[in-house]
Design a protein around this motif. Structure first.
Motif, PDB file in Angstrom:
ATOM      1  N   GLN A   1       0.815  -1.211   0.000  1.00 56.98           N
ATOM      2  CA  GLN A   1       0.000   0.000   0.000  1.00 56.98           C
ATOM      3  C   GLN A   1       0.849   1.261   0.000  1.00 56.98           C
ATOM      4  OE1 GLN A   1      -2.420  -1.664   3.593  1.00 56.98           O
ATOM      5  NE2 GLN A   1      -3.457   0.171   2.890  1.00 56.98           N
ATOM      6  N   ASN A   2       2.063   1.138   0.532  1.00 54.77           N
ATOM      7  CA  ASN A   2       2.910   2.305   0.747  1.00 54.77           C
ATOM      8  C   ASN A   2       4.352   1.922   0.462  1.00 54.77           C
ATOM      9  OD1 ASN A   2       4.327   4.534   1.843  1.00 54.77           O
ATOM     10  ND2 ASN A   2       2.753   4.900   3.352  1.00 54.77           N
ATOM     11  N   VAL A   3       4.996   2.636  -0.469  1.00 50.51           N
ATOM     12  CA  VAL A   3       6.400   2.389  -0.815  1.00 50.51           C
ATOM     13  C   VAL A   3       7.179   3.679  -0.621  1.00 50.51           C
ATOM     14  CG1 VAL A   3       8.027   1.680  -2.613  1.00 50.51           C
ATOM     15  CG2 VAL A   3       5.747   0.637  -2.519  1.00 50.51           C
ATOM     16  N   GLU A   4       8.220   3.612   0.183  1.00 48.42           N
ATOM     17  CA  GLU A   4       9.111   4.759   0.371  1.00 48.42           C
ATOM     18  C   GLU A   4      10.081   4.761  -0.797  1.00 48.42           C
ATOM     19  OE1 GLU A   4      11.975   5.521   3.898  1.00 48.42           O
ATOM     20  OE2 GLU A   4       9.961   5.972   4.642  1.00 48.42           O
ATOM     21  N   ALA A   5       9.861   5.689  -1.737  1.00 47.10           N
ATOM     22  CA  ALA A   5      10.474   5.566  -3.048  1.00 47.10           C
ATOM     23  C   ALA A   5      11.754   6.358  -3.257  1.00 47.10           C
ATOM     24  CB  ALA A   5       9.457   5.983  -4.122  1.00 47.10           C
ATOM     25  N   ALA A   6      11.896   7.503  -2.584  1.00 44.78           N
ATOM     26  CA  ALA A   6      13.027   8.379  -2.890  1.00 44.78           C
ATOM     27  C   ALA A   6      13.269   9.349  -1.742  1.00 44.78           C
ATOM     28  CB  ALA A   6      12.772   9.145  -4.187  1.00 44.78           C
ATOM     29  N   SER A   7      14.312  10.144  -1.916  1.00 47.29           N
ATOM     30  CA  SER A   7      14.676  11.120  -0.891  1.00 47.29           C
ATOM     31  C   SER A   7      15.111  12.407  -1.566  1.00 47.29           C
ATOM     32  CB  SER A   7      15.815  10.557  -0.032  1.00 47.29           C
ATOM     33  OG  SER A   7      16.141  11.426   1.012  1.00 47.29           O
ATOM     34  N   PHE A   8      14.642  13.530  -1.028  1.00 49.16           N
ATOM     35  CA  PHE A   8      15.034  14.835  -1.542  1.00 49.16           C
ATOM     36  C   PHE A   8      15.875  15.532  -0.480  1.00 49.16           C
ATOM     37  CE2 PHE A   8      11.663  13.595  -4.290  1.00 49.16           C
ATOM     38  CZ  PHE A   8      12.022  14.112  -5.525  1.00 49.16           C
ATOM     39  N   VAL A   9      17.102  15.054  -0.356  1.00 43.08           N
ATOM     40  CA  VAL A   9      18.073  15.613   0.577  1.00 43.08           C
ATOM     41  C   VAL A   9      19.301  16.031  -0.217  1.00 43.08           C
ATOM     42  CG1 VAL A   9      17.269  14.181   2.494  1.00 43.08           C
ATOM     43  CG2 VAL A   9      19.102  13.339   1.045  1.00 43.08           C
ATOM     44  N   SER A  10      20.209  16.740   0.433  1.00 36.75           N
ATOM     45  CA  SER A  10      21.414  17.197  -0.257  1.00 36.75           C
ATOM     46  C   SER A  10      22.254  16.006  -0.727  1.00 36.75           C
ATOM     47  CB  SER A  10      22.249  18.066   0.680  1.00 36.75           C
ATOM     48  OG  SER A  10      23.521  18.316   0.101  1.00 36.75           O
ATOM     49  N   PRO A  11      22.622  15.956  -2.025  1.00 36.62           N
ATOM     50  CA  PRO A  11      23.485  14.879  -2.524  1.00 36.62           C
ATOM     51  C   PRO A  11      24.831  14.825  -1.804  1.00 36.62           C
ATOM     52  CG  PRO A  11      22.540  16.145  -4.337  1.00 36.62           C
ATOM     53  CD  PRO A  11      22.233  16.897  -3.073  1.00 36.62           C
ATOM     54  N   LYS A  12      25.213  15.959  -1.204  1.00 35.94           N
ATOM     55  CA  LYS A  12      26.469  15.996  -0.442  1.00 35.94           C
ATOM     56  C   LYS A  12      26.416  15.028   0.730  1.00 35.94           C
ATOM     57  CE  LYS A  12      29.157  19.120   2.519  1.00 35.94           C
ATOM     58  NZ  LYS A  12      29.213  20.484   3.100  1.00 35.94           N
ATOM     59  N   TRP A  13      25.238  14.936   1.360  1.00 36.40           N
ATOM     60  CA  TRP A  13      25.099  14.083   2.541  1.00 36.40           C
ATOM     61  C   TRP A  13      24.689  12.656   2.188  1.00 36.40           C
ATOM     62  CZ3 TRP A  13      27.572  16.144   6.272  1.00 36.40           C
ATOM     63  CH2 TRP A  13      27.581  17.528   6.452  1.00 36.40           C
ATOM     64  N   VAL A  14      23.823  12.511   1.191  1.00 33.80           N
ATOM     65  CA  VAL A  14      23.364  11.164   0.803  1.00 33.80           C
ATOM     66  C   VAL A  14      23.433  11.063  -0.726  1.00 33.80           C
ATOM     67  CG1 VAL A  14      21.572   9.409   1.093  1.00 33.80           C
ATOM     68  CG2 VAL A  14      21.759  11.255   2.765  1.00 33.80           C
ATOM     69  N   PRO A  15      24.635  10.840  -1.269  1.00 37.45           N
ATOM     70  CA  PRO A  15      24.798  10.817  -2.733  1.00 37.45           C
ATOM     71  C   PRO A  15      23.971   9.733  -3.422  1.00 37.45           C
ATOM     72  CG  PRO A  15      26.814  10.100  -1.597  1.00 37.45           C
ATOM     73  CD  PRO A  15      25.925  10.685  -0.569  1.00 37.45           C
ATOM     74  N   GLN A  16      23.682   8.647  -2.716  1.00 36.74           N
ATOM     75  CA  GLN A  16      22.909   7.562  -3.317  1.00 36.74           C
ATOM     76  C   GLN A  16      21.505   8.018  -3.720  1.00 36.74           C
ATOM     77  OE1 GLN A  16      22.460   4.505  -5.102  1.00 36.74           O
ATOM     78  NE2 GLN A  16      24.025   3.886  -3.619  1.00 36.74           N
ATOM     79  N   MET A  17      20.989   9.047  -3.048  1.00 36.40           N
ATOM     80  CA  MET A  17      19.619   9.505  -3.302  1.00 36.40           C
ATOM     81  C   MET A  17      19.561  10.729  -4.222  1.00 36.40           C
ATOM     82  SD  MET A  17      17.397   7.515  -1.618  1.00 36.40           S
ATOM     83  CE  MET A  17      18.347   6.124  -2.276  1.00 36.40           C
TER      84      MET A  17
END
Length: 300
Positions: free
Chosen positions: A41-57
């Motif tokens: 029902q619910n999928v955590e799909a992505a992240s909108f954070v600074s690429p500097k801190w979490v480059p994978q996202m």
């Protein structure tokens, strides 16, 4: 009819964010699509954070643009500030996730501010999400223990839960970020949180399996009345700010447990086993799910 349990699949975001080698955007998109098709029902799909801190996202916008949206599926994204929220809004996310630690030490190490300051930062994000008609979820990191200050006081967890509820959060995640919690402790924390939020509809259990206690903790949470749980396919995950913390509890293991309890999730366990094997091959390491391994061998 069996009682329904909602599973929030966090593998594409919380699971993959700690992978050192960049996972191709097309793989992330396919992972989200396959999980949604399996019945989550619910999928955590992505992240909108600074690429500097979490480059994978860093490719969150591309992932959200590429997925095949299924009607009725909630696609969640992490958005800790207004810039992140603007990205989430442009990406047509259904739910925005904000996070505050119940440990002052972890808050300082993780987002470089106090708990009170972190909640204040989320106020404009929460207001904007509500104005846009989006769901808002608040996650309480280190709700059972902190790598820097040890066991988290129950009162601190309740305090953060109340703060997040005042912001307008539709759900509150009680998260054992480093996987140190035990069943008795889970019971104490959740019963206290239950004094300020309805455990059956507003509170979720988010357990990491570092010490092998996640399934026991889920049973304890079920006993308290919690009916929403987070898990990560193949046990993907970790925490970049908590040395030694392993992934979220594996979705396959949770589904196998809940099926044995006679509880309904609406998720196809066989499909999730296949997804777990597939994503493990794509990232080049074996699944962490015991049920996933056993069921895959039976199918071979």
């Amino acid at each position: 009819m069996a009682e329904h349990i909602k599973i929030v699949e966090v593998g594409p975001r919380d699971g993959l964010q700690n992978e050192k080698q960049f996972v191709d955007t097309a793989v992330k998109i396919e992972l989200v699509d396959r999980l949604a098709a399996a019945g989550f029902q619910n999928v955590e799909a992505a992240s909108f954070v600074s690429p500097k801190w979490v480059p994978q996202m860093a490719d969150g916008a591309a992932v959200m643009a590429g997925i095949d949206r299924r009607p009725g599926t909630i696609y969640s994204v992490l958005a800790p500030n207004l810039r992140g929220f603007e990205g989430a809004l442009a990406a047509r996310a259904d739910e925005v996730v904000i996070f505050g630690a119940a440990s002052e030490a972890f808050s300082q190490r993780n987002i470089n501010c106090s708990i009170a300051e972190s909640i204040a930062r989320f106020e404009p994000v929460a207001a904007a999400a509500k104005e846009a008609g989006m769901r808002l979820r608040g996650s309480i990191s280190c709700a059972l223990g902190c790598p820097y200050q040890g066991e988290t006081p129950v009162a601190a967890v309740v305090d953060v839960a109340e703060r997040l509820l005042r912001l307008g959060c539709d759900e509150i995640d009680v998260a054992d970020t480093i996987g140190v919690g035990t069943a008795a402790q889970v019971g104490r924390v959740l019963r206290a949180v239950g004094q300020v939020a309805d455990l059956g509809t507003r509170v979720s259990g988010h357990f990491h399996d570092t010490y092998g206690q996640a399934l026991a903790n889920i049973l304890a949470a079920l006993d308290c009345g919690v009916r929403i749980f987070h898990s990560s396919v193949a046990g993907l995950g970790g925490c970049p700010y908590a040395k030694g913390a392993t992934g979220n509890v594996a979705t396959e293991d949770v589904l196998y447990l809940l099926r044995g309890q006679g509880l309904h999730t609406g998720v196809d366990l066989d499909a999730v086993v296949d997804i777990g094997q597939w994503i493990s091959e794509r990232i080049g390491r074996p699944t962490s799910s015991r049920a996933g391994r056993a069921l895959a061998l039976k199918k071979a």
